[in-house]
Design a protein around this motif. Structure first.
Motif, PDB file in Angstrom:
ATOM      1  N   ALA A 111      61.439 -20.735  74.935  1.00 42.41           N
ATOM      2  CA  ALA A 111      60.876 -19.621  74.181  1.00 42.41           C
ATOM      3  C   ALA A 111      60.914 -19.866  72.683  1.00 42.41           C
ATOM      4  O   ALA A 111      60.244 -19.156  71.919  1.00 42.41           O
ATOM      5  CB  ALA A 111      61.624 -18.322  74.520  1.00 42.41           C
ATOM      6  N   ASP A 112      61.675 -20.875  72.235  1.00 40.33           N
ATOM      7  CA  ASP A 112      61.687 -21.258  70.824  1.00 40.33           C
ATOM      8  C   ASP A 112      60.608 -22.282  70.502  1.00 40.33           C
ATOM      9  O   ASP A 112      60.617 -22.873  69.426  1.00 40.33           O
ATOM     10  CB  ASP A 112      63.056 -21.828  70.441  1.00 40.33           C
ATOM     11  N   ASP A 113      59.686 -22.483  71.454  1.00 38.51           N
ATOM     12  CA  ASP A 113      58.625 -23.474  71.281  1.00 38.51           C
ATOM     13  C   ASP A 113      57.275 -22.800  71.484  1.00 38.51           C
ATOM     14  O   ASP A 113      56.601 -23.021  72.488  1.00 38.51           O
ATOM     15  CB  ASP A 113      58.834 -24.618  72.290  1.00 38.51           C
TER      16      ASP A 113
ATOM     17  N   LEU B 158      59.088 -13.733  83.872  1.00 33.71           N
ATOM     18  CA  LEU B 158      59.346 -15.109  83.453  1.00 33.71           C
ATOM     19  C   LEU B 158      59.588 -15.184  81.952  1.00 33.71           C
ATOM     20  O   LEU B 158      60.474 -15.923  81.484  1.00 33.71           O
ATOM     21  CB  LEU B 158      58.175 -16.009  83.852  1.00 33.71           C
ATOM     22  N   ASN B 159      58.832 -14.396  81.180  1.00 36.74           N
ATOM     23  CA  ASN B 159      59.057 -14.366  79.732  1.00 36.74           C
ATOM     24  C   ASN B 159      60.420 -13.765  79.398  1.00 36.74           C
ATOM     25  O   ASN B 159      61.118 -14.248  78.494  1.00 36.74           O
ATOM     26  CB  ASN B 159      57.951 -13.564  79.045  1.00 36.74           C
ATOM     27  N   LEU B 160      60.813 -12.711  80.121  1.00 34.99           N
ATOM     28  CA  LEU B 160      62.121 -12.100  79.868  1.00 34.99           C
ATOM     29  C   LEU B 160      63.249 -13.096  80.137  1.00 34.99           C
ATOM     30  O   LEU B 160      64.243 -13.146  79.393  1.00 34.99           O
ATOM     31  CB  LEU B 160      62.298 -10.851  80.736  1.00 34.99           C
TER      32      LEU B 160
ATOM     33  N   LYS C 192      65.313 -19.003  87.407  1.00 32.61           N
ATOM     34  CA  LYS C 192      66.480 -18.164  87.674  1.00 32.61           C
ATOM     35  C   LYS C 192      66.992 -17.547  86.385  1.00 32.61           C
ATOM     36  O   LYS C 192      66.906 -18.145  85.311  1.00 32.61           O
ATOM     37  CB  LYS C 192      67.594 -18.983  88.349  1.00 32.61           C
ATOM     38  N   ASP C 193      67.497 -16.336  86.520  1.00 32.50           N
ATOM     39  CA  ASP C 193      68.095 -15.642  85.382  1.00 32.50           C
ATOM     40  C   ASP C 193      69.276 -16.466  84.887  1.00 32.50           C
ATOM     41  O   ASP C 193      70.207 -16.749  85.655  1.00 32.50           O
ATOM     42  CB  ASP C 193      68.553 -14.253  85.828  1.00 32.50           C
ATOM     43  N   PRO C 194      69.270 -16.873  83.606  1.00 33.92           N
ATOM     44  CA  PRO C 194      70.362 -17.715  83.112  1.00 33.92           C
ATOM     45  C   PRO C 194      71.712 -17.011  83.073  1.00 33.92           C
ATOM     46  O   PRO C 194      72.745 -17.671  82.968  1.00 33.92           O
ATOM     47  CB  PRO C 194      69.896 -18.114  81.701  1.00 33.92           C
TER      48      PRO C 194
ATOM     49  N   LYS D 129      68.257 -16.806  73.754  1.00 34.62           N
ATOM     50  CA  LYS D 129      69.392 -16.172  73.088  1.00 34.62           C
ATOM     51  C   LYS D 129      70.706 -16.866  73.415  1.00 34.62           C
ATOM     52  O   LYS D 129      71.679 -16.758  72.666  1.00 34.62           O
ATOM     53  CB  LYS D 129      69.457 -14.694  73.487  1.00 34.62           C
ATOM     54  N   LEU D 130      70.725 -17.586  74.534  1.00 35.34           N
ATOM     55  CA  LEU D 130      71.910 -18.364  74.903  1.00 35.34           C
ATOM     56  C   LEU D 130      71.848 -19.790  74.350  1.00 35.34           C
ATOM     57  O   LEU D 130      72.725 -20.607  74.636  1.00 35.34           O
ATOM     58  CB  LEU D 130      72.049 -18.408  76.428  1.00 35.34           C
TER      59      LEU D 130
END
Length: 461
Positions: free
Chosen positions: A256-258, A178-180, A146-148, A187-188
């Motif tokens: 995404a930071d991994d 999914l990547n977006l 789900k979109d955060p 970013k959150l």
């Protein structure tokens, strides 16, 4: 909301799919021991057409594996309750008349629960497919996220490599929704919760492949394919909903930071590619039916893998073209074009210039397309001989050829240079002026009445 056209109690389980295959004689049971490392995938590859393959004796695992389930248009149509000739329109109707899902409280997919620490390699018979790939890949896992920011759902398929314990690597392109969503979460300062459903009704797999806008819910299209709301159940450890009829669900998160290096991996054209790092993640909970089946899709240049993408691409492309060119009847994405790169557009008496317009619009709508042929609706696009006949009978190289050099290409195109390719279109249609210029535009046939009488009585000759 559209009214469901089928009963709400329609069987949406993967078990129902197995029963349907069995009744139709479309299931082959492999009872000898089969190693999930290379051997199982080799059997699927050598038996890529024909019955689905059920491996009941997978070395090192109690859970059976099934593959080659959706390896033909006829099989997919039958499992969706329709005929091959109407499959295209059924998918278009689902896009035009989506049906939102419903949530149920209990589902067999949660009969058995494994919580942390999870060892995916022990729990699941995940095949290792090709010699130079760096690990076993889950290939038929429908990923839900789900979109955060908005909470809107996304449903898709991406390859998941299992990396030991509960660790996974997700291989996805930068423009993949999914990547977006994973980037939004990064970013959150968050990871992105995901759920992965394995062993799904064909409508779920096909619906997950539709090229929708970010924020549009693929589950709605699944409902359209089913003719009834898709039944979902809530996950146990993440705020997501998965198909209640699935056999297995993985619950966890990706970050995404991994970044995790992937190495060589197969693509739909059959070659290895090296895309660089994927996104790392962890699975913290696995649920499944007591008698769960593990579903696998042979990756690479294989019928099931290519066909799932082809059906989605052609439906979305046809829908877009029909909005602006009413003469468009159908779009077919070909097997030889790997289910991604080549298409045939069928039109009814296109006006001068409309064929070229359709080619350019299709290539703009679907970035992957790079070779498109336009034919009239007296030609069956699934019959390669008829398409070639149309080119031989109606195509004029000097007037009907479209060449678009330096067009943007997808990163997975096997011959792109700096993400560009030359795209080509061929218009193989009759022109209104053909008769005046001596063209061959009228078919030689017996009188219409005789033709109709003989056709109706042909079995008696």
């Amino acid at each position: 909301m559209p009214t469901p056209t089928k009963p709400a109690d329609t069987d949406q389980s993967f078990r129902g799919v197995l029963d349907a295959l069995e009744r139709a004689g479309d299931l082959h049971r492999v009872v000898r021991p089969v190693d999930p490392r290379f051997e199982l995938g080799t059997v699927l590859s050598l038996r890529q057409h024909g019955p689905a393959q059920l491996f009941s004796n997978v070395t090192g695992h109690a859970m059976p594996v099934i593959g080659n389930v959706m390896n033909s248009r006829a099989r997919i149509a039958a499992l969706l309750g329709t005929g091959t000739a109407s499959l295209h329109e059924v998918i278009l109707d689902a896009l035009a008349s989506p049906i939102p899902p419903v949530v149920v409280d209990h589902a067999p997919v949660q009969e058995v629960v494994h919580r942390e620490p999870v060892d995916l390699a022990r729990l699941l018979p995940v095949p290792t497919w090709f010699e130079h790939e760096t690990g076993p890949y889950i290939t038929a896992g429908v990923i839900v996220a789900k979109d955060p920011e908005t909470g809107r759902r996304n449903v898709s398929i991406a390859r998941l490599r299992i990396d030991g314990g509960g660790r996974v690597m997700v291989g996805i392109a930068k423009n993949h929704h999914l990547n977006l969503l994973a980037e939004k979460a990064r970013k959150l300062g968050q990871s992105l919760p995901i759920a992965v459903a394995i062993g799904n009704h064909p409508a779920v797999l096909l619906g997950s492949q539709m090229y929708l806008g970010l924020g549009d819910d693929e589950y709605d299209v699944v409902g359209g394919l089913l003719g009834a709301p898709l039944r979902l159940t809530r996950c146990l450890t993440v705020p997501l909903e998965v198909p209640a009829g699935a056999d297995i669900v993985l619950e966890g998160a990706i970050d995404a930071d991994d970044p995790v290096e992937e190495g060589a991996v197969s693509e739909f054209h059959g070659f290895y590619v090296r895309y660089g790092p994927g996104i790392g993640g962890t699975i913290a909970c696995v649920t499944h039916r007591r008698d769960a089946l593990y579903q696998a899709i042979l990756p690479g240049y294989a019928p099931e893998h290519c066909l799932l993408g082809a059906l989605a691409i052609e439906a979305v492309c046809c829908q877009a073209l029909r909005r602006v060119i009413p003469a468009v009847r159908r779009v077919l994405v070909t097997d030889g074009g790997m289910g991604r790169l080549h298409a045939v557009i069928v039109m009814h008496r296109p006006r001068l210039g409309e064929g070229k317009r359709a080619i350019i619009l299709a290539m703009g709508q679907i970035n992957l397309l790079k070779f498109v042929v336009v034919v009239e609706d007296d030609v069956d696009p699934e019959d390669a001989a008829q398409v070639e006949w149309s080119l031989a009978a109606r195509f004029r190289g000097g007037e009907d050829l479209v060449v678009l050099p330096g067009m943007k290409a997808d990163r997975c195109d096997p011959v792109h240079e700096n993400l560009t390719v030359t795209k080509i279109g061929l218009v193989a249609c009759t022109r209104p002026s053909d008769g005046e210029r001596g063209g061959l535009s009228e078919f030689a046939r017996p009188p219409a009445g005789i033709l109709a009488e003989v056709r109706a009585d042909l079995d008696h000759y």
